[in-house]
Write a protein that holds these residues in place. Structure first.
Motif, PDB file in Angstrom:
ATOM      1  N   THR A 111      -2.435   3.914  -3.681  1.00 57.60           N
ATOM      2  CA  THR A 111      -2.464   2.815  -4.488  1.00 57.60           C
ATOM      3  C   THR A 111      -2.196   1.417  -3.918  1.00 57.60           C
ATOM      4  O   THR A 111      -1.726   1.622  -2.627  1.00 57.60           O
ATOM      5  CB  THR A 111      -1.325   2.769  -5.624  1.00 57.60           C
ATOM      6  N   THR A 112      -2.661   0.432  -4.258  1.00 62.11           N
ATOM      7  CA  THR A 112      -2.433  -0.797  -3.538  1.00 62.11           C
ATOM      8  C   THR A 112      -1.941  -1.893  -4.775  1.00 62.11           C
ATOM      9  O   THR A 112      -2.105  -1.641  -5.971  1.00 62.11           O
ATOM     10  CB  THR A 112      -3.711  -1.461  -3.043  1.00 62.11           C
ATOM     11  N   ILE A 140       0.910  -1.129  -0.019  1.00 55.42           N
ATOM     12  CA  ILE A 140      -0.033   0.104   0.129  1.00 55.42           C
ATOM     13  C   ILE A 140       0.905   1.158   0.103  1.00 55.42           C
ATOM     14  O   ILE A 140       1.771   1.361   0.607  1.00 55.42           O
ATOM     15  CB  ILE A 140      -0.654  -0.146   1.195  1.00 55.42           C
ATOM     16  N   ILE A 199     -10.682  -4.385  -1.991  1.00 56.68           N
ATOM     17  CA  ILE A 199     -11.800  -3.444  -2.072  1.00 56.68           C
ATOM     18  C   ILE A 199     -12.063  -2.474  -1.152  1.00 56.68           C
ATOM     19  O   ILE A 199     -12.118  -1.365  -1.322  1.00 56.68           O
ATOM     20  CB  ILE A 199     -13.117  -3.996  -2.955  1.00 56.68           C
ATOM     21  N   LYS A 201      -9.349   0.517  -0.775  1.00 55.63           N
ATOM     22  CA  LYS A 201      -9.324   1.474  -1.788  1.00 55.63           C
ATOM     23  C   LYS A 201     -10.530   2.785  -1.286  1.00 55.63           C
ATOM     24  O   LYS A 201     -10.454   3.810  -1.784  1.00 55.63           O
ATOM     25  CB  LYS A 201     -10.045   0.959  -3.223  1.00 55.63           C
ATOM     26  N   LYS A 202     -11.386   2.279  -0.202  1.00 55.67           N
ATOM     27  CA  LYS A 202     -12.129   3.377   0.211  1.00 55.67           C
ATOM     28  C   LYS A 202     -11.547   4.081   1.383  1.00 55.67           C
ATOM     29  O   LYS A 202     -12.095   4.936   1.886  1.00 55.67           O
ATOM     30  CB  LYS A 202     -13.248   2.429   0.876  1.00 55.67           C
TER      31      LYS A 202
END
Length: 74
Positions: A61-62, A2, A51, A54-55
């Protein structure tokens, strides 16, 4: 793996540590990523967790790495 916004590593680590259902380990690292997270669970659980990452607003970025077993015949 991350990458986070500058100065946000500590706050993101604290958020990630609270996600105990699938998160096995959270580590601050050097290199192209800021944080490494080891997830353990079923592939659907892992997918949902990525997912959810990403919030988190401070995550930029991941990158997901999946362990595979390879028989090299040694």
């Amino acid at each position: 793996m991350i990458t986070v916004k500058p100065g946000k590593v500590d706050s993101v680590v604290e958020i990630l540590k609270k996600k105990r259902k699938v998160v096995k380990q959270v580590m601050v690292v050097t290199g192209r990523a800021d944080i490494s997270v080891i997830l353990q669970g079923k592939i659907d659980q892992i997918n949902q967790m990525v997912i959810d990452f990403k919030k988190i607003k401070d995550i930029v970025t991941t990158e997901t790495l999946i362990e595979v077993e390879v028989d090299l015949g040694w």
